[in-house]
Design an enzyme around this catalytic site. Structure first.
Site, short mmCIF file in Angstrom:
data_model
loop_
_atom_site.label_atom_id
_atom_site.label_comp_id
_atom_site.label_asym_id
_atom_site.label_seq_id
_atom_site.Cartn_x
_atom_site.Cartn_y
_atom_site.Cartn_z
N THR A 101 13.81 13.92 -0.37
CA THR A 101 14.12 12.51 -0.61
C THR A 101 13.44 11.60 0.41
O THR A 101 12.92 10.53 0.07
CB THR A 101 15.64 12.28 -0.58
OG1 THR A 101 16.24 13.02 -1.65
CG2 THR A 101 15.99 10.81 -0.73
N SER A 140 12.79 10.17 -9.95
CA SER A 140 13.72 10.70 -8.96
C SER A 140 12.89 11.54 -7.99
O SER A 140 11.82 12.05 -8.35
CB SER A 140 14.78 11.57 -9.63
OG SER A 140 15.46 12.40 -8.70
N ASN A 142 13.58 14.33 -7.39
CA ASN A 142 13.65 15.69 -7.93
C ASN A 142 12.59 16.00 -8.97
O ASN A 142 12.40 17.17 -9.33
CB ASN A 142 15.04 15.94 -8.53
CG ASN A 142 16.13 15.74 -7.49
OD1 ASN A 142 15.85 15.68 -6.30
ND2 ASN A 142 17.36 15.62 -7.94
N SER A 318 -13.33 40.26 28.46
CA SER A 318 -12.38 40.66 29.49
C SER A 318 -12.60 39.86 30.75
O SER A 318 -13.72 39.51 31.11
CB SER A 318 -12.52 42.15 29.80
OG SER A 318 -11.69 42.53 30.89
N SER A 319 -11.48 39.59 31.44
CA SER A 319 -11.55 38.92 32.73
C SER A 319 -11.75 39.91 33.87
O SER A 319 -11.97 39.50 35.01
CB SER A 319 -10.27 38.13 32.97
OG SER A 319 -9.14 39.01 33.01
#
Length: 466
Positions: A101, A140, A142, A318-319
């Site tokens: 709504t 509506s 709906n 990868s670090s």
């Protein structure tokens, strides 16, 4: 800040003068600070709402229910919204109580206030043109809200199918490129029989084509709408002829073959089309995730895994481990698939939870489907552009695995029998020899006969000489 005063059933409320939304929207913004995601972030839904309001105004004018001046102002305002204007004024959270709504009210107020400006009036002058009395005439939430969701989904399905087509073409190109590269197929992660890498990639191409067709089938169900049902499907407060007229106007505006549901009471409470679409999206997600699993497995290594293909390196992996590259693109698509599967569970629960003549939980159904469609679309494009098009075959590794695979022994069954072929396989495995070497050592066949039977390229095509 300059304000104007608006009134609803709870009383008066000051609204910023510059705002095109009104009192109902203001209360919804306060009541539903849930996701931080407003309906404005789904422009297909906004365009769908404006299309419905425009179709309703045209239908009501043609039936004499709405005067020409108001109708023309509403139509012009709707055309502006459909063209992209005022989308920032759709400010309610996409998750909301009330079965949508608040979304419908937001649309009514924005369109009404822009229409008032077109008429030379001030925003909020609802005596001249009212959000509910005129913009929402014969409607509506709906019937408006589910119809708008369906229109938005139809557009998003088309966009996903287009993206899947890009990915399908990328796999097809690789299938052609790899058509002559023989490898060992695997079942249950164990060596099976020879095939080509092209056949493996062609499988992914076919899979995507099948799922595009399933999505198009699901989209067809969404073309059945309940517009004209009003509150529960009885058409209360709609003028005679409205249902057919508004469908025709909406079909013309959207260029879609829309049809009115044969039973509007049933259609207003039924979420079956959404459940069907969600299930198909889960199917696509499951299968696409499986493909990504395959790509990661085939590319595992570079030296400790299968290493049959190389995925393009797109970032450091990868670090702490220098030189490591991870299959990050398939991994992100895997995660999208996990989310889509979760969204399907949400849609299932929401559809099941509806009671009697209306399902109050269509907002979460809409959000789940919108997210699934948009994430899958972007995932397919990323997978195609940043991964599949750059995949390379490791031809040396493929040839090495074929040469040393025990899988070739399967082709000997018709010649030496299953029991003797098993003995060959076990011996070759224990002694770390090739099948060819063991067969010759055991005196089971000569070299020329073996060449005819164990040609991997012929075996990959399903043909062999006995």
């Amino acid at each position: 800040m300059a304000t104007r005063r608006e009134h609803d059933l709870l009383g008066d409320r000051d609204i910023p003068s510059h705002a095109y939304w009104g009192v109902h929207t203001a209360r919804a913004v306060e009541n539903f600070p849930i996701t931080g995601v407003t309906i404005a972030q789904y422009p297909d839904l906004i365009v769908a709402l404006a299309s419905i309001k425009q179709a309703a105004a045209l239908a009501n004018r043609s039936l004499g229910a709405l005067d020409a001046v108001r109708a023309e102002a509403i139509v012009e305002a709707c055309e502006e919204v459909r063209a992209g204007s005022l989308h920032d004024q759709f400010v309610v959270d996409i998750i909301q109580g009330g079965a949508g709504t608040s979304t419908n009210m937001n649309a009514n107020e924005v369109i009404a206030n822009r229409a008032l400006e077109i008429m030379g009036r001030e925003k909020g002058d609802y005596a001249a043109l009212h959000p509910n009395e005129h913009v929402n005439l014969c409607q509506s939430t709906n019937d408006v809200y589910p119809t708008a969701i369906k229109l938005a989904l139809i557009r998003q399905i088309a966009a996903l199918c287009e993206a899947m087509g890009v990915l399908q073409a990328a796999f097809g190109a690789k299938a052609a490129e790899f058509a002559g590269l023989v490898k060992i197929g695997r079942t249950q992660l164990q060596d099976a029989v020879p095939m080509t890498l092209g056949q493996e990639f062609h499988t992914y191409e076919v899979m995507l084509g099948e799922d595009i067709e399933r999505l198009r089938e699901a989209s067809t169900l969404l073309h059945e709408i309940n517009l004209g049902a009003t509150a529960i499907g009885t058409g209360i407060n709609a003028v005679p002829g409205y249902t057919a007229a508004v469908r025709a106007q909406l079909a013309e505006l959207t260029a879609l073959p829309l049809k009115t549901a044969p039973d509007l009471v049933e259609a207003t409470q039924d979420a079956g089309a959404f459940v069907q679409l969600s299930g198909v999206l889960k199917r696509v997600a499951v299968k696409l995730s499986k493909v990504c699993n395959d790509l990661r497995l085939l590319a595992s290594g570079p030296r400790g895994g299968l290493g049959e293909i190389e995925l393009p390196a797109v970032q450091a992996g990868s670090s702490i481990m220098p030189g490591k590259v991870n299959p990050v693109i398939p991994e992100v698509v895997n995660q999208i698939a996990f989310a889509v599967i979760g969204h399907d569970v949400t849609v299932s629960f929401a559809a099941e939870a509806g009671q009697l003549q209306l399902n109050a939980f269509e907002p979460i159904i809409a959000l789940s489907l919108f997210r699934s469609l948009s994430q899958m679309r972007r995932g397919c494009l990323v997978l195609a552009e940043k991964c599949v098009v750059g995949i390379r075959a490791n031809e040396a590794r493929l040839a090495e695995i074929v040469e040393h695979s025990l899988a070739l022994v399967t082709a000997l069954n018709p010649k030496i029998g299953y029991a003797r072929a098993t003995e060959v396989a076990l011996t070759a495995h224990r002694q770390n020899k090739t099948v060819r070497e063991v067969v010759i050592e055991m005196g089971l066949m000569g070299s020329n006969d073996l060449d005819a039977i164990l040609d991997p390229a012929e075996l990959a095509r399903g043909r062999q000489k006995l």
